[in-house]
Write a protein that holds these residues in place. Structure first.
Motif, mmCIF file in Angstrom:
data_model
loop_
_atom_site.group_PDB
_atom_site.id
_atom_site.type_symbol
_atom_site.label_atom_id
_atom_site.label_comp_id
_atom_site.label_asym_id
_atom_site.label_seq_id
_atom_site.Cartn_x
_atom_site.Cartn_y
_atom_site.Cartn_z
ATOM 1 N N ASP A 74 -4.454 -72.655 -31.183
ATOM 2 C CA ASP A 74 -3.091 -72.237 -30.873
ATOM 3 C C ASP A 74 -2.088 -73.258 -31.434
ATOM 4 O OD1 ASP A 74 -1.397 -70.375 -29.684
ATOM 5 O OD2 ASP A 74 -1.059 -71.717 -27.982
ATOM 6 N N ARG A 75 -2.421 -74.532 -31.320
ATOM 7 C CA ARG A 75 -1.530 -75.572 -31.859
ATOM 8 C C ARG A 75 -1.479 -75.506 -33.380
ATOM 9 N NH1 ARG A 75 -1.843 -81.343 -29.250
ATOM 10 N NH2 ARG A 75 0.211 -81.372 -30.177
ATOM 11 N N GLU B 137 9.204 -68.026 -45.232
ATOM 12 C CA GLU B 137 8.135 -67.036 -45.432
ATOM 13 C C GLU B 137 7.008 -67.308 -44.433
ATOM 14 O OE1 GLU B 137 6.966 -67.334 -49.530
ATOM 15 O OE2 GLU B 137 9.025 -67.228 -50.222
ATOM 16 N N ARG B 138 5.973 -66.486 -44.488
ATOM 17 C CA ARG B 138 4.873 -66.653 -43.535
ATOM 18 C C ARG B 138 3.561 -66.907 -44.248
ATOM 19 N NH1 ARG B 138 4.304 -65.358 -38.273
ATOM 20 N NH2 ARG B 138 6.324 -65.502 -37.270
ATOM 21 N N VAL B 139 2.778 -67.812 -43.700
ATOM 22 C CA VAL B 139 1.396 -67.964 -44.162
ATOM 23 C C VAL B 139 0.618 -66.828 -43.497
ATOM 24 C CG1 VAL B 139 -0.650 -69.448 -44.061
ATOM 25 C CG2 VAL B 139 1.602 -70.478 -44.383
ATOM 26 N N GLU B 140 -0.183 -66.113 -44.297
ATOM 27 C CA GLU B 140 -1.000 -65.027 -43.740
ATOM 28 C C GLU B 140 -2.116 -65.662 -42.912
ATOM 29 O OE1 GLU B 140 -2.235 -62.425 -47.023
ATOM 30 O OE2 GLU B 140 -4.153 -62.243 -45.989
ATOM 31 N N LYS B 141 -2.186 -65.338 -41.621
ATOM 32 C CA LYS B 141 -3.144 -66.029 -40.752
ATOM 33 C C LYS B 141 -4.250 -65.083 -40.266
ATOM 34 C CE LYS B 141 0.185 -67.274 -37.953
ATOM 35 N NZ LYS B 141 1.411 -66.817 -38.605
ATOM 36 N N HIS B 142 -5.483 -65.604 -40.259
ATOM 37 C CA HIS B 142 -6.630 -64.815 -39.795
ATOM 38 C C HIS B 142 -7.472 -65.650 -38.851
ATOM 39 C CE1 HIS B 142 -5.982 -61.834 -42.991
ATOM 40 N NE2 HIS B 142 -5.752 -62.856 -43.790
ATOM 41 N N LEU B 143 -8.009 -65.005 -37.854
ATOM 42 C CA LEU B 143 -8.880 -65.696 -36.905
ATOM 43 C C LEU B 143 -10.348 -65.447 -37.252
ATOM 44 C CD1 LEU B 143 -9.253 -67.173 -34.163
ATOM 45 C CD2 LEU B 143 -9.210 -64.926 -33.086
ATOM 46 N N ASP C 171 -11.048 -62.052 -24.821
ATOM 47 C CA ASP C 171 -10.344 -63.177 -24.174
ATOM 48 C C ASP C 171 -9.661 -64.029 -25.231
ATOM 49 O OD1 ASP C 171 -11.544 -62.335 -21.848
ATOM 50 O OD2 ASP C 171 -13.223 -63.738 -22.013
ATOM 51 N N VAL C 172 -10.386 -64.298 -26.324
ATOM 52 C CA VAL C 172 -9.841 -65.152 -27.387
ATOM 53 C C VAL C 172 -8.662 -64.448 -28.062
ATOM 54 C CG1 VAL C 172 -10.357 -66.374 -29.542
ATOM 55 C CG2 VAL C 172 -12.115 -66.193 -27.777
ATOM 56 N N LEU C 173 -8.838 -63.164 -28.324
ATOM 57 C CA LEU C 173 -7.782 -62.411 -29.028
ATOM 58 C C LEU C 173 -6.511 -62.309 -28.188
ATOM 59 C CD1 LEU C 173 -9.790 -59.518 -30.706
ATOM 60 C CD2 LEU C 173 -8.808 -61.551 -31.771
ATOM 61 N N GLU C 174 -6.699 -62.309 -26.878
ATOM 62 C CA GLU C 174 -5.535 -62.214 -26.000
ATOM 63 C C GLU C 174 -4.674 -63.476 -26.098
ATOM 64 O OE1 GLU C 174 -5.368 -61.520 -21.393
ATOM 65 O OE2 GLU C 174 -6.603 -59.998 -22.405
ATOM 66 N N ILE C 175 -5.333 -64.612 -26.233
ATOM 67 C CA ILE C 175 -4.592 -65.888 -26.292
ATOM 68 C C ILE C 175 -4.032 -66.116 -27.697
ATOM 69 C CG2 ILE C 175 -4.697 -68.374 -25.833
ATOM 70 C CD1 ILE C 175 -7.268 -67.755 -24.160
ATOM 71 N N SER D 195 -2.863 -64.467 -30.769
ATOM 72 C CA SER D 195 -2.588 -63.103 -31.236
ATOM 73 C C SER D 195 -2.447 -63.040 -32.758
ATOM 74 C CB SER D 195 -1.365 -62.544 -30.534
ATOM 75 O OG SER D 195 -0.391 -63.539 -30.482
ATOM 76 N N ILE D 196 -3.500 -63.469 -33.466
ATOM 77 C CA ILE D 196 -3.544 -63.272 -34.917
ATOM 78 C C ILE D 196 -4.748 -62.380 -35.218
ATOM 79 C CG2 ILE D 196 -2.348 -65.428 -35.506
ATOM 80 C CD1 ILE D 196 -5.049 -66.657 -36.246
ATOM 81 N N PRO D 197 -4.693 -61.629 -36.326
ATOM 82 C CA PRO D 197 -5.776 -60.667 -36.568
ATOM 83 C C PRO D 197 -7.140 -61.326 -36.791
ATOM 84 C CG PRO D 197 -4.165 -60.659 -38.377
ATOM 85 C CD PRO D 197 -3.618 -61.552 -37.321
ATOM 86 N N LEU D 198 -8.150 -60.671 -36.250
ATOM 87 C CA LEU D 198 -9.532 -61.158 -36.348
ATOM 88 C C LEU D 198 -10.105 -60.787 -37.714
ATOM 89 C CD1 LEU D 198 -11.919 -62.369 -34.681
ATOM 90 C CD2 LEU D 198 -12.458 -60.027 -33.985
ATOM 91 N N ILE D 199 -10.681 -61.781 -38.403
ATOM 92 C CA ILE D 199 -11.249 -61.489 -39.724
ATOM 93 C C ILE D 199 -12.776 -61.485 -39.710
ATOM 94 C CG2 ILE D 199 -11.349 -63.829 -40.684
ATOM 95 C CD1 ILE D 199 -10.156 -62.518 -43.220
ATOM 96 N N GLY D 200 -13.339 -61.954 -38.595
ATOM 97 C CA GLY D 200 -14.791 -61.917 -38.513
ATOM 98 C C GLY D 200 -15.317 -62.631 -37.289
ATOM 99 N N ILE D 201 -16.538 -62.246 -36.900
ATOM 100 C CA ILE D 201 -17.244 -62.904 -35.796
ATOM 101 C C ILE D 201 -18.565 -63.390 -36.369
ATOM 102 C CG2 ILE D 201 -18.186 -62.658 -33.476
ATOM 103 C CD1 ILE D 201 -16.375 -60.112 -33.214
ATOM 104 N N ILE D 202 -18.709 -64.705 -36.464
ATOM 105 C CA ILE D 202 -19.934 -65.267 -37.040
ATOM 106 C C ILE D 202 -20.853 -65.646 -35.886
ATOM 107 C CG2 ILE D 202 -20.905 -66.975 -38.639
ATOM 108 C CD1 ILE D 202 -18.600 -65.289 -39.896
#
Ligand SMILES: Nc1ncnc2c1ncn2[C@@H]1O[C@H](COP(=O)(O)OP(=O)(O)OP(=O)(O)O)[C@@H](O)[C@H]1O
Ligand SMILES: [Mg+2]
Length: 271
Positions: free
Chosen positions: A153-154, A170-176, A196-200, A202-209
């Motif tokens: 988050d920081r 401008e914005r840096v494109e951010k992915h979780l 739970d993680v996505l709730e805190i 709030s950037i789009p999820l790009i994958g679950i490893i």
């Protein structure tokens, strides 16, 4: 147009270097010209994971300081010719990396490569902000635990304030990228669940490893997991993440290594 991607996290040991190597190799596998850069001055881990530690002669600091040309420092991967590494220095002089020097090197790399993947050091200090400074895209690596989520988050805050893009409005494109995920432990409440993680964050999820022994096995032989075992569960998740990074819509899943699950069950019964 070349894209600068920073792999960052805040918290240490969450899988940044592993993910830099895996994503870099997966992008290269798709035909893109890729360079992975180690910004972790002093620790220098990316060359080990890439299996190039014995080939390091010059490094990022040498190039920034003008002691070596970029071509002298770049190490071309032996397995894929469109994948290169710019290693970090083992000297402790982190201040040798200047903002202008890094900008100059990145500009030169932009002419040669399609993707420049920057492995950030842990923390929120100068090393991490330098690694993200010129990023177009950020992959925020997070483990399913409270301290990792809080540090991510920081880092998201820094991506929105301390980067060149942010300063230009401008914005840096951010992915979780959620790494080391174990669905069984999450179900038992021993880890945070994906939602739970996505709730805190709030950037789009790009994958679950998934947590997987394949990652350790690959790093022990000096290979990105996506090259060493391309059909393994973590590799499938990294390849899907790369497709999403390139704008494809891919259904989200948590790949599992069925074999290793059987192994675990069998092992438990035998114990
Ligand atoms: N999906 C995974 N499954 C199992 N182990 C993993 C996974 N991802 C990473 N690891 C292991 O976790 C450890 C830390 O990974 P890595 O070095 O990539 O983290 P890092 O964020 O780069 O750390 P640092 O902040 O120190 O640079 C390594 O031993 C690595 O093999
Ligand atoms: Mg690292």
């Amino acid at each position: 147009m070349a894209k600068v991607l920073v792999v960052t996290s805040g918290k240490g040991g969450v899988g940044k270097t592993t993910s830099t190597a895996a994503l870099g190799a997966a992008l290269a596998h798709g035909g893109e010209k890729v360079v992975v850069i180690d910004f972790d001055v002093g620790l220098r881990n990316l060359d080990l994971v890439m299996g190039a530690e014995r080939r390091v002669v010059f490094d990022l600091i040498n190039v920034v300081q003008g002691d070596a040309k970029l071509n002298q420092a770049l190490i071309r991967d032996k397995r894929m010719e469109n994948l290169s590494l710019l290693p970090a220095s083992q000297t402790r002089d982190k201040d040798a990396l200047t903002e202008e020097g890094v900008a100059r090197v990145l500009n030169e790399l932009r002419e040669k490569f399609d993707w420049i993947v920057c492995d950030s050091p842990a923390g929120i200090e100068r090393g991490a902000t330098l690694a993200m400074r010129h990023a177009d895209v950020a992959v925020v690596v997070t483990n399913p635990e409270v301290s990792s989520v809080r540090d991510s988050d920081r880092i998201i805050g820094l991506l929105d304030s301390k980067t060149e893009k942010a300063e230009k409005g401008e914005r840096v494109e951010k992915h979780l990228l959620l790494t080391r995920y174990d669905p069984i432990r999450a179900e038992r409440g021993e880890m945070l669940k994906v939602d739970d993680v996505l709730e805190i964050l709030s950037i789009p999820l790009i994958g679950i490893i998934p947590e997987s022994e394949e990652v350790l096995r690959a790093s022990n032989v000096g290979s990105p997991v996506t090259l060493n075992s391309p059909t393994s569960a973590p590799s499938k998740a990294y390849f899907d993440a790369v497709r999403r990074l390139k704008g494809e819509t891919v259904e989200m899943s948590v790949p599992t290594d069925k074999k290793s699950l059987f192994g675990k069950l069998f092992g438990r019964r035998a114990a």
